[in-house]
Design a protein around this motif. Structure first.
Motif, PDB file in Angstrom:
ATOM      1  N   SER A 137      41.774  23.489  35.442  1.00  0.00           N
ATOM      2  CA  SER A 137      42.965  24.210  34.966  1.00  0.00           C
ATOM      3  C   SER A 137      43.431  25.150  36.078  1.00  0.00           C
ATOM      4  N   SER A 138      44.711  25.432  36.080  1.00  0.00           N
ATOM      5  CA  SER A 138      45.261  26.321  37.106  1.00  0.00           C
ATOM      6  C   SER A 138      44.765  27.746  36.882  1.00  0.00           C
ATOM      7  N   GLY A 139      44.945  28.585  37.887  1.00  0.00           N
ATOM      8  CA  GLY A 139      44.525  29.966  37.778  1.00  0.00           C
ATOM      9  C   GLY A 139      45.047  30.775  38.946  1.00  0.00           C
ATOM     10  N   THR A 140      44.537  31.979  39.091  1.00  0.00           N
ATOM     11  CA  THR A 140      44.974  32.861  40.169  1.00  0.00           C
ATOM     12  C   THR A 140      43.775  33.536  40.832  1.00  0.00           C
ATOM     13  N   VAL A 141      44.004  33.988  42.055  1.00  0.00           N
ATOM     14  CA  VAL A 141      43.076  34.857  42.763  1.00  0.00           C
ATOM     15  C   VAL A 141      43.903  36.074  43.161  1.00  0.00           C
ATOM     16  N   THR A 142      43.481  37.244  42.720  1.00  0.00           N
ATOM     17  CA  THR A 142      44.217  38.466  43.021  1.00  0.00           C
ATOM     18  C   THR A 142      43.312  39.417  43.788  1.00  0.00           C
ATOM     19  N   MET A 143      43.859  39.966  44.879  1.00  0.00           N
ATOM     20  CA  MET A 143      43.137  40.963  45.659  1.00  0.00           C
ATOM     21  C   MET A 143      43.848  42.297  45.467  1.00  0.00           C
ATOM     22  N   ASP A 144      43.074  43.356  45.136  1.00  0.00           N
ATOM     23  CA  ASP A 144      43.689  44.675  45.010  1.00  0.00           C
ATOM     24  C   ASP A 144      43.632  45.399  46.347  1.00  0.00           C
TER      25      ASP A 144
ATOM     26  N   LEU B  43      47.317  34.899  44.623  1.00  0.00           N
ATOM     27  CA  LEU B  43      47.430  33.502  45.017  1.00  0.00           C
ATOM     28  C   LEU B  43      47.370  32.643  43.760  1.00  0.00           C
ATOM     29  N   ARG B  44      48.370  31.795  43.574  1.00  0.00           N
ATOM     30  CA  ARG B  44      48.406  30.885  42.407  1.00  0.00           C
ATOM     31  C   ARG B  44      47.821  29.537  42.825  1.00  0.00           C
ATOM     32  N   VAL B  45      46.768  29.143  42.138  1.00  0.00           N
ATOM     33  CA  VAL B  45      46.027  27.926  42.470  1.00  0.00           C
ATOM     34  C   VAL B  45      46.269  26.895  41.376  1.00  0.00           C
ATOM     35  N   GLY B  46      46.662  25.692  41.780  1.00  0.00           N
ATOM     36  CA  GLY B  46      46.933  24.627  40.815  1.00  0.00           C
ATOM     37  C   GLY B  46      45.663  24.005  40.265  1.00  0.00           C
ATOM     38  N   ALA B  47      45.802  23.343  39.126  1.00  0.00           N
ATOM     39  CA  ALA B  47      44.679  22.582  38.574  1.00  0.00           C
ATOM     40  C   ALA B  47      44.303  21.497  39.575  1.00  0.00           C
ATOM     41  N   ASN B  48      43.011  21.348  39.834  1.00  0.00           N
ATOM     42  CA  ASN B  48      42.509  20.351  40.786  1.00  0.00           C
ATOM     43  C   ASN B  48      43.219  20.443  42.138  1.00  0.00           C
ATOM     44  N   GLN B  49      43.475  21.656  42.600  1.00  0.00           N
ATOM     45  CA  GLN B  49      44.153  21.880  43.879  1.00  0.00           C
ATOM     46  C   GLN B  49      43.420  21.116  44.984  1.00  0.00           C
ATOM     47  N   THR B  50      44.164  20.410  45.817  1.00  0.00           N
ATOM     48  CA  THR B  50      43.574  19.613  46.892  1.00  0.00           C
ATOM     49  C   THR B  50      42.782  20.515  47.847  1.00  0.00           C
TER      50      THR B  50
ATOM     51  N   ASN C 284      41.970  47.742  47.369  1.00  0.00           N
ATOM     52  CA  ASN C 284      40.614  48.078  47.813  1.00  0.00           C
ATOM     53  C   ASN C 284      39.883  46.862  48.368  1.00  0.00           C
ATOM     54  N   GLY C 285      40.519  45.674  48.294  1.00  0.00           N
ATOM     55  CA  GLY C 285      39.892  44.444  48.763  1.00  0.00           C
ATOM     56  C   GLY C 285      39.081  43.740  47.705  1.00  0.00           C
ATOM     57  N   ASN C 286      39.098  44.252  46.455  1.00  0.00           N
ATOM     58  CA  ASN C 286      38.373  43.607  45.362  1.00  0.00           C
ATOM     59  C   ASN C 286      39.131  42.378  44.884  1.00  0.00           C
ATOM     60  N   MET C 287      38.371  41.325  44.537  1.00  0.00           N
ATOM     61  CA  MET C 287      38.959  40.065  44.106  1.00  0.00           C
ATOM     62  C   MET C 287      38.723  39.844  42.618  1.00  0.00           C
ATOM     63  N   ALA C 288      39.721  39.265  41.957  1.00  0.00           N
ATOM     64  CA  ALA C 288      39.602  38.859  40.562  1.00  0.00           C
ATOM     65  C   ALA C 288      40.205  37.469  40.429  1.00  0.00           C
ATOM     66  N   THR C 289      39.577  36.618  39.620  1.00  0.00           N
ATOM     67  CA  THR C 289      40.091  35.264  39.402  1.00  0.00           C
ATOM     68  C   THR C 289      40.406  35.060  37.936  1.00  0.00           C
ATOM     69  N   THR C 290      41.324  34.125  37.662  1.00  0.00           N
ATOM     70  CA  THR C 290      41.655  33.754  36.291  1.00  0.00           C
ATOM     71  C   THR C 290      41.667  32.234  36.185  1.00  0.00           C
ATOM     72  N   GLY C 291      41.692  31.733  34.954  1.00  0.00           N
ATOM     73  CA  GLY C 291      41.797  30.303  34.714  1.00  0.00           C
ATOM     74  C   GLY C 291      40.618  29.549  35.274  1.00  0.00           C
ATOM     75  N   GLY C 292      40.902  28.386  35.870  1.00  0.00           N
ATOM     76  CA  GLY C 292      39.840  27.530  36.390  1.00  0.00           C
ATOM     77  C   GLY C 292      39.419  27.834  37.816  1.00  0.00           C
ATOM     78  N   VAL C 293      39.786  28.987  38.349  1.00  0.00           N
ATOM     79  CA  VAL C 293      39.483  29.316  39.747  1.00  0.00           C
ATOM     80  C   VAL C 293      38.200  30.136  39.825  1.00  0.00           C
ATOM     81  N   THR C 294      37.358  29.793  40.803  1.00  0.00           N
ATOM     82  CA  THR C 294      36.122  30.522  41.051  1.00  0.00           C
ATOM     83  C   THR C 294      36.095  30.976  42.506  1.00  0.00           C
ATOM     84  N   ALA C 295      35.752  32.237  42.753  1.00  0.00           N
ATOM     85  CA  ALA C 295      35.578  32.727  44.124  1.00  0.00           C
ATOM     86  C   ALA C 295      34.312  32.108  44.686  1.00  0.00           C
ATOM     87  N   ALA C 296      34.357  31.681  45.964  1.00  0.00           N
ATOM     88  CA  ALA C 296      33.227  30.972  46.547  1.00  0.00           C
ATOM     89  C   ALA C 296      32.818  31.535  47.897  1.00  0.00           C
TER      90      ALA C 296
END
Length: 176
Positions: free
Chosen positions: A55-62, A154-161, A64-76
């Motif tokens: 599923s699509s999702g987002t990666v947001t950096m504040d 950053l908006r990440v698509g479902a199954n982003q290449t 302070n440099g902190n990262m948060a993800t939503t949807g099907g996105v995982t920080a790696a």
């Protein structure tokens, strides 16, 4: 008013130094040079490694440099961090930092797949979110040096290449 546009830094390569048994190793050397009423980019905005899910999702950096993800996105991992800029004016001088907060497109190296970067924010160093656009900033350092960061979502698509995605945004600065 003097208007400056972000410039790329030039890297200076170091020379190889001899080791005990005749081995050699190379190292890079780097410097950042400022002139009065200028600013330069130090580091790029980097979201690090991410895993795109079904599923699509987002990666947001504040700011302070902190990262948060939503949807099907995982920080790696990787080395995520905000874009960092340095400038030089005079103590108590006011300046405007402007970033167009519309959408920016990142394109995969070697392909046409894209992701969208939006919701750009300007922060100061030390981190404090500057909430106006353009951001009005007063130089508090008696020596006139200052730094600011740029972050976003950053908006990440479902199954982003898979691949490396690159794009750019423009920062302008006006010394008052």
């Amino acid at each position: 008013m003097l208007r400056a546009i972000a410039a790329l830094l030039a890297a200076v390569l170091g020379t190889a130094a001899a080791a005990q048994d005749g081995d050699t190793s190379a190292s890079d050397a780097r410097t950042l040079v400022l002139t009065p009423l200028s600013f330069v980019k130090d580091t790029d905005l980097d979201f690090g490694g991410i895993i795109a899910g079904q599923s699509s999702g987002t990666v947001t950096m504040d700011t302070n440099g902190n990262m948060a993800t939503t949807g099907g996105v995982t920080a790696a991992g990787g080395d995520p961090g905000p874009a960092l800029f340095w400038g030089y004016g005079t103590f108590n001088q006011t300046l405007l930092i402007n970033v167009d907060r519309n959408n920016y497109i990142l394109t995969r190296d070697g392909g046409g797949e894209t992701m969208r970067l939006d919701r750009l924010s300007i922060g100061s160093v030390p981190p404090v979110r500057i909430r106006t656009n353009p951001a009005r900033f007063r130089i508090a350092n008696p020596d006139g040096y200052f730094a600011f960061t740029i972050v976003g979502r950053l908006r990440v698509g479902a199954n982003q290449t898979p691949g490396i995605y690159r794009g750019e945004f423009t920062v302008s600065l006006e010394y008052e």
